[in-house]
Design a protein around this motif. Structure first.
Motif, short mmCIF file in Angstrom:
data_model
loop_
_atom_site.label_atom_id
_atom_site.label_comp_id
_atom_site.label_asym_id
_atom_site.label_seq_id
_atom_site.Cartn_x
_atom_site.Cartn_y
_atom_site.Cartn_z
N ALA A 1 0.86 -1.17 0.00
CA ALA A 1 0.00 0.00 0.00
C ALA A 1 0.90 1.23 0.00
CB ALA A 1 -0.92 0.00 1.22
N ASP B 1 -3.39 10.09 -3.28
CA ASP B 1 -4.36 9.01 -3.21
C ASP B 1 -3.69 7.76 -2.65
OD1 ASP B 1 -6.23 10.66 -4.58
OD2 ASP B 1 -5.31 10.09 -6.49
N HIS C 1 -2.98 3.83 -2.92
CA HIS C 1 -2.91 2.78 -3.94
C HIS C 1 -2.63 1.43 -3.29
CE1 HIS C 1 -2.08 5.58 -7.50
NE2 HIS C 1 -1.95 6.38 -6.46
N LEU C 2 -3.04 0.38 -4.01
CA LEU C 2 -2.60 -0.99 -3.73
C LEU C 2 -1.93 -1.52 -4.98
CD1 LEU C 2 -5.52 -2.79 -1.82
CD2 LEU C 2 -3.47 -1.70 -0.87
N ARG D 1 -4.09 -0.17 -8.29
CA ARG D 1 -5.38 0.50 -8.26
C ARG D 1 -5.46 1.48 -7.11
NH1 ARG D 1 -9.50 -2.46 -4.94
NH2 ARG D 1 -8.41 -4.12 -3.81
N VAL E 1 -7.46 2.92 -4.17
CA VAL E 1 -8.53 2.41 -3.32
C VAL E 1 -9.17 3.49 -2.48
CG1 VAL E 1 -7.62 0.07 -3.23
CG2 VAL E 1 -6.84 1.74 -1.53
N TRP E 2 -8.53 4.66 -2.39
CA TRP E 2 -9.12 5.76 -1.62
C TRP E 2 -8.59 7.08 -2.14
CZ3 TRP E 2 -7.98 8.22 3.64
CH2 TRP E 2 -9.14 8.80 4.17
N LEU F 1 -10.77 0.95 5.91
CA LEU F 1 -11.28 0.75 4.56
C LEU F 1 -11.45 -0.74 4.29
CD1 LEU F 1 -11.91 2.26 1.86
CD2 LEU F 1 -9.53 1.79 1.21
N LEU G 1 -11.44 -3.39 1.75
CA LEU G 1 -10.86 -3.41 0.42
C LEU G 1 -11.76 -4.08 -0.61
CD1 LEU G 1 -7.15 -4.13 1.36
CD2 LEU G 1 -8.20 -1.95 0.77
N THR H 1 -15.06 -3.96 -0.77
CA THR H 1 -16.22 -3.13 -1.12
C THR H 1 -15.90 -1.66 -1.30
OG1 THR H 1 -16.78 -2.69 1.20
CG2 THR H 1 -17.67 -4.71 0.21
N GLY H 2 -14.76 -1.21 -0.75
CA GLY H 2 -14.43 0.21 -0.80
C GLY H 2 -15.11 1.02 0.27
#
Length: 204
Positions: A122, A134, A136-137, A146, A148-149, A184, A186, A188-189
């Protein structure tokens, strides 16, 4: 045993050196961050003698002190000539080889936690918008990356849950004391805030 006891005593001495940060054990050796070569780098050090065996990183600065274990390997930040544009690299310990992991010129990357199984990192970056970070993962075995937040401001990852399904994240807003902390999900977001909506000057 006696050898291990001597090694621990020597490690304590090494760790007290202000220019050395111990990252972790490599069998009977240590992985340390040191600027003995002029710029901070990752080195293998004999834990019994304190002698430096080999530098494992390129001729550039290992940013900050952020390193993390990924299985038997290490992920770390690297910048060039002190430009503070940290890029993420993957150090293959056995092969003594460094592989660029997330390299985007002109972008700042801040390394966060690594999943408990050592397969996902992360991190936060300002790749999408230079004015915000932002979360990321990224999987280490594939190039999948991607966001993620993306709440605006400076968002950062703090810790994975033991099963890797949850990620603790934080956000610093436009004002220095405008902070949030949440968990968070992961899959479902969904974000569950765990800090008060009005922190009244508290930092999280």
């Amino acid at each position: 045993n006696c050898r291990h006891g001597l090694a621990l005593e020597r490690v304590a001495e090494i760790a007290r050196c202000p220019k050395i940060a111990v990252v972790g054990w490599l069998n009977d050796d240590l992985l340390v961050r040191s600027d003995r070569g002029g710029t901070p780098a990752l080195w293998i050090v004999d834990a019994l003698t304190g002698s430096f065996k080999i530098s494992l990183t390129p001729d550039a600065i290992v940013g900050m002190t952020r390193t993390g274990w990924a299985g038997n390997d290490v992920v770390f930040e690297l910048d060039h000539d002190g430009d503070e544009l940290h890029q993420l690299h993957w150090l293959h310990i056995d092969r003594r080889r460094v592989t660029p992991l997330v390299v985007e010129p002109g972008v700042i990357h801040d390394l966060g936690p690594i999943s408990p199984d050592g397969t996902v990192i992360a991190y936060s970056s300002n790749a999408a918008d230079s004015a915000q970070f932002d979360v990321h993962l990224r999987g280490l075995a594939e190039a999948a990356d991607r966001i993620v937040w993306s709440p605006g401001g400076y968002a950062y990852p703090a810790a994975f849950s033991p099963d890797g399904a949850l990620l603790v994240v934080g956000r610093i807003g436009a004002r220095s004391l405008e902070t949030q902390l949440g968990i968070l999900e992961l899959a479902t977001g969904q974000l569950n805030l765990i800090s008060p909506k009005d922190p009244d000057g508290a930092l999280w």
